[in-house]
Design a protein around this motif. Structure first.
Motif, PDB file in Angstrom:
ATOM      1  N   PHE A 153       0.869  -1.180   0.000  1.00  0.00           N
ATOM      2  CA  PHE A 153       0.000   0.000   0.000  1.00  0.00           C
ATOM      3  C   PHE A 153       0.902   1.225   0.000  1.00  0.00           C
ATOM      4  N   VAL A 154       0.728   2.089  -0.995  1.00  0.00           N
ATOM      5  CA  VAL A 154       1.530   3.306  -1.093  1.00  0.00           C
ATOM      6  C   VAL A 154       0.606   4.502  -0.884  1.00  0.00           C
ATOM      7  N   GLY A 155       0.797   5.205   0.201  1.00  0.00           N
ATOM      8  CA  GLY A 155      -0.013   6.372   0.491  1.00  0.00           C
ATOM      9  C   GLY A 155       0.579   7.630  -0.113  1.00  0.00           C
ATOM     10  N   ASP A 156      -0.281   8.470  -0.679  1.00  0.00           N
ATOM     11  CA  ASP A 156       0.113   9.787  -1.181  1.00  0.00           C
ATOM     12  C   ASP A 156      -0.839  10.803  -0.564  1.00  0.00           C
ATOM     13  N   ALA A 157      -0.517  12.074  -0.674  1.00  0.00           N
ATOM     14  CA  ALA A 157      -1.334  13.118  -0.060  1.00  0.00           C
ATOM     15  C   ALA A 157      -1.449  14.309  -0.998  1.00  0.00           C
ATOM     16  N   GLU A 158      -2.655  14.851  -1.088  1.00  0.00           N
ATOM     17  CA  GLU A 158      -2.912  15.983  -1.983  1.00  0.00           C
ATOM     18  C   GLU A 158      -2.014  17.163  -1.669  1.00  0.00           C
ATOM     19  N   PHE A 159      -1.723  17.384  -0.398  1.00  0.00           N
ATOM     20  CA  PHE A 159      -0.923  18.544   0.004  1.00  0.00           C
ATOM     21  C   PHE A 159       0.474  18.143   0.477  1.00  0.00           C
ATOM     22  N   GLU A 160       0.958  17.015  -0.015  1.00  0.00           N
ATOM     23  CA  GLU A 160       2.320  16.586   0.298  1.00  0.00           C
ATOM     24  C   GLU A 160       3.304  17.675  -0.122  1.00  0.00           C
ATOM     25  N   THR A 161       4.219  18.022   0.779  1.00  0.00           N
ATOM     26  CA  THR A 161       5.152  19.102   0.482  1.00  0.00           C
ATOM     27  C   THR A 161       6.605  18.664   0.398  1.00  0.00           C
ATOM     28  N   PHE A 162       6.915  17.489   0.939  1.00  0.00           N
ATOM     29  CA  PHE A 162       8.315  17.092   0.874  1.00  0.00           C
ATOM     30  C   PHE A 162       8.560  15.994  -0.136  1.00  0.00           C
ATOM     31  N   ARG A 218       6.833  15.157  -2.588  1.00  0.00           N
ATOM     32  CA  ARG A 218       5.893  15.442  -3.661  1.00  0.00           C
ATOM     33  C   ARG A 218       6.253  14.656  -4.927  1.00  0.00           C
ATOM     34  N   GLY A 219       5.301  13.840  -5.385  1.00  0.00           N
ATOM     35  CA  GLY A 219       5.496  13.064  -6.605  1.00  0.00           C
ATOM     36  C   GLY A 219       6.165  11.723  -6.406  1.00  0.00           C
ATOM     37  N   GLN A 220       6.818  11.515  -5.260  1.00  0.00           N
ATOM     38  CA  GLN A 220       7.569  10.278  -5.066  1.00  0.00           C
ATOM     39  C   GLN A 220       6.684   9.053  -4.851  1.00  0.00           C
ATOM     40  N   PRO A 221       5.541   9.153  -4.153  1.00  0.00           N
ATOM     41  CA  PRO A 221       4.702   7.954  -4.024  1.00  0.00           C
ATOM     42  C   PRO A 221       4.282   7.378  -5.385  1.00  0.00           C
ATOM     43  N   GLN A 222       4.013   8.235  -6.351  1.00  0.00           N
ATOM     44  CA  GLN A 222       3.655   7.756  -7.686  1.00  0.00           C
ATOM     45  C   GLN A 222       4.815   7.001  -8.321  1.00  0.00           C
ATOM     46  N   ILE A 223       6.034   7.501  -8.136  1.00  0.00           N
ATOM     47  CA  ILE A 223       7.215   6.821  -8.685  1.00  0.00           C
ATOM     48  C   ILE A 223       7.375   5.448  -8.044  1.00  0.00           C
ATOM     49  N   VAL A 224       7.197   5.394  -6.714  1.00  0.00           N
ATOM     50  CA  VAL A 224       7.306   4.106  -6.018  1.00  0.00           C
ATOM     51  C   VAL A 224       6.255   3.135  -6.534  1.00  0.00           C
ATOM     52  N   SER A 225       5.021   3.617  -6.660  1.00  0.00           N
ATOM     53  CA  SER A 225       3.933   2.761  -7.132  1.00  0.00           C
ATOM     54  C   SER A 225       4.203   2.258  -8.538  1.00  0.00           C
ATOM     55  N   ASP A 226       4.654   3.138  -9.419  1.00  0.00           N
ATOM     56  CA  ASP A 226       4.937   2.732 -10.799  1.00  0.00           C
ATOM     57  C   ASP A 226       6.038   1.677 -10.845  1.00  0.00           C
ATOM     58  N   ALA A 227       7.059   1.842 -10.011  1.00  0.00           N
ATOM     59  CA  ALA A 227       8.160   0.886 -10.007  1.00  0.00           C
ATOM     60  C   ALA A 227       7.716  -0.482  -9.489  1.00  0.00           C
ATOM     61  N   LEU A 228       6.785  -0.493  -8.558  1.00  0.00           N
ATOM     62  CA  LEU A 228       6.285  -1.754  -8.014  1.00  0.00           C
ATOM     63  C   LEU A 228       5.289  -2.441  -8.944  1.00  0.00           C
ATOM     64  N   GLY A 229       4.658  -1.672  -9.798  1.00  0.00           N
ATOM     65  CA  GLY A 229       3.710  -2.247 -10.750  1.00  0.00           C
ATOM     66  C   GLY A 229       2.500  -2.842 -10.060  1.00  0.00           C
TER      67      GLY A 229
END
Length: 454
Positions: A381-390, A392-403
């Motif tokens: 489970f990879v959590g992301d947040a609409e107002f992530e400030t630090f 930012r964008g990395q959860p999507q990269i992790v998710s894409d790499a895990l497939g």
């Protein structure tokens, strides 16, 4: 000068990258929640405190009283107000008239412990400040009194560990929480919970443990090098090979708790910077059934660098470390740095055991998962947040790499701050709904057959 907006660092979601000094920021209309302080760092910690009220770790009125009295930008004011509240709550906990039942005692001590931790939050610039240890001793003693009153008391344990990469021996600090016995007394699913950059395993009780115990899960929280108790007691900063801290915890569950742990439903949680730590550890621990990253961390160094102006990054990347260090130190000494930035710099240097900002940056380059992500062979489970400030964008990269191993969930609106601060209910019901899908409880008949076979 606007160096070190980077120091939102690994856990401070409401800090804004456009506020680099302690002057008031007028962008509160962009926030999904009412802000309790114009100081974004202070506001964030107030939100955490209010969230802990759900599980007996704070009371709303006293927290709002602290909010009223805080002086934005003033670390002394911040520590003093929380310290006063902590001592007042401790006195209430020690009053024999209030000790008439275990719930009363537990909630008061949990709150006192939490307020001592808040008082400690922003005092790490001076490593020799005696409050760094005395406040921690207070919070630990208060927390131990609280967990002693749980239906099944929490148990502190120490586990020997070795980092071969760092040629380092250390002790993992952990707390075991056992779910109440069910009528069929079968083994229970278990969460292994690790925090990140600055939060303590005691904080994890309120974020994850109490909601999990209520759902019939065992829990064990743990800390390794760089995290609060190990940092203080063993003088050890963060290590990138975090599997060294996790594997002894899993060994403990498989050997010492095998009678109560369902090893087919063993889940690792990493919170904040713990999203890196947990992902790294999961790549080397096949006995895990699933992992939860709140949130996903791909690479620490770019998360720092993107919050710095290009000319400052250029100083560091050109190897001009002395100029980089001098610039950062001068800005911090000016007392003009925003408290979010000052906190990040002060705590980062302390937790990575260096007085050099450039060395801090250099160490951060080792904290990435790009070389090990293919070794993570479990649902994540990879959590992301609409107002992530630090991150930012990395959860999507992790998710894409895990497939297809990953489930990416973006928390929005009032749950959209980093680590869903202040929205604990939405966070926990979301992750437990996911766990119910990927690790469903076995049918009673199947459980009975397993028990009979054993």
């Amino acid at each position: 000068m606007y160096i070190f907006s980077v120091a939102l660092v690994f856990c401070h979601p409401t800090a804004r990258t456009d506020s680099l000094t302690n002057e008031p920021n007028n962008s509160s209309d962009n926030s999904p929640t009412l802000e309790l302080s114009p100081d974004s760092n202070f506001n964030f910690n107030l939100v955490i405190a209010l969230g802990n009220a759900l599980t007996g770790g704070a009371d709303i009125g006293p927290v709002l009283g602290v909010a009223k009295n805080l002086m934005p930008g003033d670390f002394d004011s911040y520590s003093e107000e929380w310290y006063k509240l902590a001592n007042m709550t401790k006195a209430q906990a020690e009053d024999p008239a209030n000790a008439f039942d275990s719930v009363n005692v537990r909630d008061t001590w949990f709150s006192a412990s939490h307020y001592f931790r808040r008082a400690d939050e922003n005092i790490h610039k001076d490593w020799d400040d005696p409050l760094i240890n005395t406040l921690w001793e207070e919070q630990t003693a208060a927390f131990d009194k609280a967990i002693a009153t749980l239906p099944k008391p929490g148990q502190r344990i120490q586990l020997p560990a070795t980092s071969e990469r760092g040629n380092l021996n250390f002790t993992v600090e952990a707390i075991w929480y056992e779910a109440q016995e069910s009528k069929d007394n079968h083994k229970r699913p278990t969460l292994i919970i690790g925090n990140g950059f600055d939060a303590a395993q005691e904080d994890s009780y309120h974020y994850f443990v109490a909601p999990a115990l209520a759902r019939g899960w065992n829990c064990i929280t743990y800390e390794g090098p760089g995290q609060p108790t190990v940092l203080r007691n063993q003088n050890l900063g963060f290590i990138p090979d975090w599997e060294s801290a996790l594997i002894p915890v899993v060994d403990y569950l498989f050997t010492e708790k095998e009678d109560v742990v369902d090893t087919e439903r063993l889940v690792l949680i990493g919170n904040s910077f713990g999203g890196y730590l947990a992902a790294r550890a999961a790549a080397f621990e096949p006995r895990l059934s699933a992992a939860i990253l709140i949130g996903g961390v791909w690479d620490a160094y770019p998360a720092f660098a993107e919050h710095l102006p290009e000319e400052i990054v250029a100083l560091y990347e050109a190897g001009n470390f002395s100029a980089f260090d001098e610039t950062v130190r001068a800005f911090r000494a000016s007392d003009e740095m925003a408290t979010s930035a000052a906190f990040g710099l002060d705590h980062g240097l302390w937790a990575f055991r260096t007085h050099s900002p450039s060395e801090f940056f250099t160490q951060s380059k080792e904290y990435h998962i790009r070389d090990v992500v293919d070794q993570i062979n479990m649902p994540v489970f990879v959590g992301d947040a609409e107002f992530e400030t630090f991150f930012r964008g990395q959860p999507q990269i992790v998710s894409d790499a895990l497939g297809d191993r990953a489930t990416l969930h973006v928390f929005n609106g009032t749950a959209g701050y980093h680590c869903q601060s202040g929205a604990n209910q939405e966070l926990t019901r979301t992750i437990h709904a996911w766990l119910h899908r990927v690790l469903p409880e076995r049918e009673d008949e199947e459980v009975e057959e397993v028990v009979a076979e054993n």
